[in-house]
Design a protein around this motif. Structure first.
Motif, PDB file in Angstrom:
ATOM      1  N   LYS A 206       0.908  -1.218  -0.039  1.00 26.83           N
ATOM      2  CA  LYS A 206       0.183  -0.024  -0.010  1.00 26.83           C
ATOM      3  C   LYS A 206       0.841   1.358  -0.150  1.00 26.83           C
ATOM      4  CE  LYS A 206      -3.491   2.482   2.461  1.00 26.83           C
ATOM      5  NZ  LYS A 206      -4.332   2.777   3.737  1.00 26.83           N
ATOM      6  N   HIS A 207       1.843   1.299   0.789  1.00 28.64           N
ATOM      7  CA  HIS A 207       2.742   2.526   0.908  1.00 28.64           C
ATOM      8  C   HIS A 207       3.593   2.609  -0.575  1.00 28.64           C
ATOM      9  CE1 HIS A 207       6.044   5.266   2.352  1.00 28.64           C
ATOM     10  NE2 HIS A 207       6.783   4.301   1.834  1.00 28.64           N
TER      11      HIS A 207
ATOM     12  N   TYR B   7      -5.903   4.298  -6.432  1.00 27.58           N
ATOM     13  CA  TYR B   7      -4.993   3.248  -7.020  1.00 27.58           C
ATOM     14  C   TYR B   7      -5.655   1.767  -6.758  1.00 27.58           C
ATOM     15  CZ  TYR B   7      -3.392   3.462  -2.132  1.00 27.58           C
ATOM     16  OH  TYR B   7      -3.278   3.165  -1.008  1.00 27.58           O
TER      17      TYR B   7
ATOM     18  N   GLU C  32       0.976   4.246  -2.798  1.00 32.54           N
ATOM     19  CA  GLU C  32       0.750   5.555  -2.335  1.00 32.54           C
ATOM     20  C   GLU C  32       1.867   6.545  -2.695  1.00 32.54           C
ATOM     21  OE1 GLU C  32       0.107   5.513   1.787  1.00 32.54           O
ATOM     22  OE2 GLU C  32      -2.203   5.134   1.452  1.00 32.54           O
TER      23      GLU C  32
ATOM     24  N   LEU D 168     -10.018   3.301  -3.524  1.00 25.81           N
ATOM     25  CA  LEU D 168      -8.951   4.216  -3.552  1.00 25.81           C
ATOM     26  C   LEU D 168      -8.617   4.682  -4.956  1.00 25.81           C
ATOM     27  CD1 LEU D 168      -6.632   2.361  -0.797  1.00 25.81           C
ATOM     28  CD2 LEU D 168      -8.361   4.539  -0.475  1.00 25.81           C
TER      29      LEU D 168
END
Length: 362
Positions: free
Chosen positions: A230-231, A254, A234, A252
């Motif tokens: 996830k990071h 993405y 982001e 989200l």
């Protein structure tokens, strides 16, 4: 000198009795501490016995892939001992592969190869740890622009969804209760004990990312929110690439999820393409479990760490098998289609794609 005068008769009889009892005690002690005769069973090296097809059917890997894998982990499987009859790295690898591909009790695997049950158990854990250490080499996201584009083109040819890098979902791997204070954390919503494993796959059904450390009670979105992948999305490591997930995940920029109540033709088309593309992760779970039944039958290990090593090892082996699958991808055609949609991610990327790309496909 008369001994009867110095020692009463009763005392002499007692001495004789103690001598006889001591002799019997020595015999029992010898039997008790007698070393068990070491039995060296004939060990079967099935790599040399089976032909290529029979070997692949029983151990899942091709012979050439098994040799490459053995070359990478043999240094961790070599026993540094002066004892004779040490189990060779090849036989250790075959024990682990047979265990993964049958999910059977370890004692059956040990008899199949010709080693003791205790040795087979230790070997399974040793080999699993060695194979799991190769996860960074075999389980990875594409990073180069050419590799990302090729992955997106492969996903596009499945269902016509642009800029998709992978599909994400979780699978529950059945385990035996570990006991202790936190045992109930591993009981999932269906009532059995498990590890909730997050997986991201591509169009070749290869695993590009796996998280196998969360107990069964953890929600899919919780695992994703605390994952490294996830990071990476982001911070824009993969550009405007997208992930597709089910409605259990948040929508989200993405990570796109299906619409609950699609109404317009463009929304219906989006949902159909999203579901067809996302189905590749479900197919991956089915193939992965059939190749390695140890994942579906359930493990009987006593610690989560040992179960995690087996799961990661099966993922590495699965990717080795899937790497032999060929795909015919036309990148030029995909480039022509996606050229007008190579913008930065929007706050509501799902709505943007519905109103622009999917509306134009009608």
């Amino acid at each position: 000198m008369n001994m009867n005068k110095l020692f009463p008769m009763n005392y002499l009889i007692m001495l004789d009795f103690l001598d006889e009892e001591e002799e019997e005690l020595d015999e029992n002690t010898q039997c008790m501490f007698k070393r068990k005769t070491r039995i060296i069973r004939p060990r079967m090296n099935w790599f040399n016995i089976y032909n290529a097809d029979d070997f692949r059917k029983r151990f899942r890997l091709r012979k050439e892939d098994a040799l490459i894998l053995l070359q990478k982990i043999s240094h961790t499987l070599t026993f540094k001992t002066d004892w004779n009859h040490a189990i060779s790295p090849m036989i250790q690898l075959l024990i682990a592969l047979r265990f993964y591909s049958t999910g059977s009790f370890v004692i059956i695997i040990s008899e199949f190869v010709g080693v003791s049950n205790a040795s087979a158990t230790k070997i399974v854990h040793r080999v699993s740890s060695a194979i799991a250490a190769l996860s960074k080499e075999y389980i990875k996201f594409p990073l180069e622009p050419e590799d990302i584009l090729r992955t997106q083109a492969g996903n596009f040819e499945k269902s016509g969804f642009i800029r998709v890098l992978g599909a994400i979902d979780c699978i529950h791997i059945t385990i035996q209760s570990y006991g202790g204070e936190y045992a109930e954390l591993f009981r999932n919503r269906k009532g059995f004990f498990s590890l909730n494993v997050q997986v991201i796959v591509n169009s070749k059904l290869q695993i590009m990312d796996i998280v196998a450390r969360w107990p069964g009670s953890s929600h899919d979105s919780t695992i994703f929110n605390n994952s490294r992948i996830k990071h990476r999305f982001e911070v824009g490591e993969f550009g405007n690439s997208l992930l597709l997930g089910d409605s259990g995940y948040p929508n989200l920029p993405y990570l796109l999820t299906p619409l609950i109540n699609p109404k317009s033709p463009a929304e219906i088309l989006y949902n159909e393409a999203q579901i067809r593309t996302r189905s590749m992760v479900e197919r991956c779970f089915g193939i992965w479990g059939r190749i390695f039944p140890v994942l579906t039958i359930g493990s009987r290990f006593r610690t989560p760490e040992r179960t995690m090593n087996v799961i990661i090892s099966c993922a590495v082996l699965y990717n080795i098998i899937r790497s032999n699958v060929e795909e015919n991808i036309t990148i030029d055609q995909y480039n022509n289609i996606v050229r007008n949609y190579n913008e930065n991610l929007h706050a509501d990327e799902r709505r943007y794609l519905i109103e622009s790309y999917f509306q134009s496909c009608l």
